[in-house]
Write a protein that holds these residues in place. Structure first.
Motif: not given
Length: 100
Positions: A31, A33, A54-60
């Protein structure tokens, strides 16, 4: 994608070959992350990070951690047939800046 630091035409050719092999399909065996987490906790960081995708909240949150610690970081944007880089800004800051 992570590439070791290097210089010269050989390094440039290697980087271009890596970029040419990128596909739109999700081909990671781990993954994103987990990959980010692994890279964050290495002693030596890349000179400059470029996030594409894609920028998810977790990635950001992970990107923001890097940014707070002084890591140079850019975001790759795609618009129709054009691609451009911009400096990293956190998702929540970006939303406030645009009145969302």
């Amino acid at each position: 994608m992570h590439t070791q630091a290097g210089t010269g035409n050989e390094q440039l050719l290697y980087l271009l070959e890596q970029l040419a092999s990128v596909t739109k399909g999700r081909t990671l065996t781990t993954s994103y992350t987990k990959l980010l987490s692994h890279l964050i906790y290495q002693r030596e960081h890349p000179v400059h990070w470029i996030h594409a995708g894609e920028r998810t909240q977790e990635v950001d949150e992970m990107l923001h951690h890097l940014h707070r610690n002084g890591q140079p970081l850019s975001i790759l944007h795609l618009h129709k047939e054009t691609a451009y880089l911009s400096p990293y800004t956190p998702l929540e800051q970006r939303g406030r800046d645009h009145g969302s």
